[in-house]
Design a protein around this motif. Structure first.
Motif, PDB file in Angstrom:
ATOM      1  N   ARG A   2       0.820  -1.218   0.000  1.00 57.62           N
ATOM      2  CA  ARG A   2       0.000   0.000   0.000  1.00 57.62           C
ATOM      3  C   ARG A   2       0.850   1.262   0.000  1.00 57.62           C
ATOM      4  NH1 ARG A   2      -5.773  -0.932   2.925  1.00 57.62           N
ATOM      5  NH2 ARG A   2      -6.370  -2.704   1.639  1.00 57.62           N
ATOM      6  N   ASP A  26       6.085   2.723  14.387  1.00 55.19           N
ATOM      7  CA  ASP A  26       4.820   3.453  14.431  1.00 55.19           C
ATOM      8  C   ASP A  26       4.990   4.906  13.982  1.00 55.19           C
ATOM      9  OD1 ASP A  26       6.299   4.122  16.707  1.00 55.19           O
ATOM     10  OD2 ASP A  26       4.621   3.860  18.100  1.00 55.19           O
ATOM     11  N   SER A  29       1.988   8.221   6.320  1.00 55.98           N
ATOM     12  CA  SER A  29       0.565   8.437   6.033  1.00 55.98           C
ATOM     13  C   SER A  29       0.261   9.926   5.900  1.00 55.98           C
ATOM     14  CB  SER A  29      -0.325   7.783   7.094  1.00 55.98           C
ATOM     15  OG  SER A  29      -0.219   8.428   8.335  1.00 55.98           O
ATOM     16  N   SER A  86      -4.713   7.341   5.318  1.00 57.11           N
ATOM     17  CA  SER A  86      -4.783   6.996   6.734  1.00 57.11           C
ATOM     18  C   SER A  86      -3.783   5.897   7.073  1.00 57.11           C
ATOM     19  CB  SER A  86      -6.201   6.554   7.104  1.00 57.11           C
ATOM     20  OG  SER A  86      -6.492   5.284   6.562  1.00 57.11           O
ATOM     21  N   ALA A  87      -3.300   5.943   8.295  1.00 58.63           N
ATOM     22  CA  ALA A  87      -2.419   4.882   8.782  1.00 58.63           C
ATOM     23  C   ALA A  87      -3.176   3.562   8.797  1.00 58.63           C
ATOM     24  CB  ALA A  87      -1.889   5.231  10.170  1.00 58.63           C
ATOM     25  N   SER A  88      -4.474   3.612   9.100  1.00 60.64           N
ATOM     26  CA  SER A  88      -5.292   2.390   9.108  1.00 60.64           C
ATOM     27  C   SER A  88      -5.327   1.746   7.731  1.00 60.64           C
ATOM     28  CB  SER A  88      -6.717   2.702   9.568  1.00 60.64           C
ATOM     29  OG  SER A  88      -6.717   3.086  10.917  1.00 60.64           O
ATOM     30  N   TRP A  89      -5.397   2.568   6.695  1.00 63.50           N
ATOM     31  CA  TRP A  89      -5.384   2.023   5.333  1.00 63.50           C
ATOM     32  C   TRP A  89      -4.022   1.402   5.019  1.00 63.50           C
ATOM     33  CZ3 TRP A  89      -2.610   3.264   0.859  1.00 63.50           C
ATOM     34  CH2 TRP A  89      -3.026   2.594  -0.295  1.00 63.50           C
ATOM     35  N   PRO A 138      -7.785   9.849   5.141  1.00 66.60           N
ATOM     36  CA  PRO A 138      -7.624  10.066   6.582  1.00 66.60           C
ATOM     37  C   PRO A 138      -8.915  10.614   7.179  1.00 66.60           C
ATOM     38  CG  PRO A 138      -6.345  11.668   5.336  1.00 66.60           C
ATOM     39  CD  PRO A 138      -6.967  10.733   4.347  1.00 66.60           C
ATOM     40  N   LEU A 150      -2.025   0.067   6.989  1.00 69.19           N
ATOM     41  CA  LEU A 150      -1.903  -1.168   7.757  1.00 69.19           C
ATOM     42  C   LEU A 150      -2.879  -2.253   7.323  1.00 69.19           C
ATOM     43  CD1 LEU A 150      -1.389   0.515  11.224  1.00 69.19           C
ATOM     44  CD2 LEU A 150       0.314  -0.821   9.972  1.00 69.19           C
ATOM     45  N   GLU A 210      -6.162  -2.188   7.617  1.00 68.70           N
ATOM     46  CA  GLU A 210      -7.315  -2.284   8.511  1.00 68.70           C
ATOM     47  C   GLU A 210      -8.607  -1.785   7.874  1.00 68.70           C
ATOM     48  OE1 GLU A 210      -5.982  -0.040  11.877  1.00 68.70           O
ATOM     49  OE2 GLU A 210      -4.765  -1.689  12.641  1.00 68.70           O
ATOM     50  N   THR A 211      -8.484  -1.030   6.799  1.00 69.64           N
ATOM     51  CA  THR A 211      -9.641  -0.485   6.113  1.00 69.64           C
ATOM     52  C   THR A 211      -9.333  -0.417   4.625  1.00 69.64           C
ATOM     53  OG1 THR A 211     -11.152   1.415   5.930  1.00 69.64           O
ATOM     54  CG2 THR A 211      -8.882   1.914   6.478  1.00 69.64           C
ATOM     55  N   ASN A 212     -10.384  -0.366   3.814  1.00 69.58           N
ATOM     56  CA  ASN A 212     -10.191  -0.198   2.372  1.00 69.58           C
ATOM     57  C   ASN A 212     -10.326   1.251   1.940  1.00 69.58           C
ATOM     58  OD1 ASN A 212      -9.638  -2.892   1.778  1.00 69.58           O
ATOM     59  ND2 ASN A 212     -11.806  -3.399   1.769  1.00 69.58           N
TER      60      ASN A 212
END
Length: 92
Positions: free
Chosen positions: A11, A56, A63, A69-72, A82, A74, A76-78
């Motif tokens: 990603r 981290d 990001s 987003s950091a979640s993307w 952010p 990682l 964790e989300t599609n």
């Protein structure tokens, strides 16, 4: 084959190449160094190959610069966008 060293490699590459203007690994390394994150082009290449672990604070800086987003990163989300805090507009 050994286990991947990070979750963000693929990603990171996608976000870097989708950035406007498109960022090379060298340009991303330069921008990160201006933010106080000491990553070289070689290290970014290894992250994209999932051969180098990522801290981290490196994920947070990457990001922010790539506006995802950091979640993307990682996985964790599609949704790569952010989330903005409703209170003060900060990107979470």
């Amino acid at each position: 084959m050994s286990a991947p060293a990070n979750l963000i490699g693929e990603r990171l590459r996608v976000a870097r190449l989708a950035h406007h203007p498109k960022l090379t690994q060298v340009k991303l390394a330069t921008l990160l160094q201006l933010e106080g994150i000491d990553l070289t082009q070689v290290q970014i290449s290894k992250i994209e190959q999932r051969a180098r672990p990522v801290s981290d604070f490196e994920v947070a800086a990457i990001s922010k610069l790539l506006k995802v987003s950091a979640s993307w990163l990682l996985g964790e989300t599609n949704n790569p966008q952010p989330i903005e805090s409703e209170n003060d507009g900060r990107v979470l």
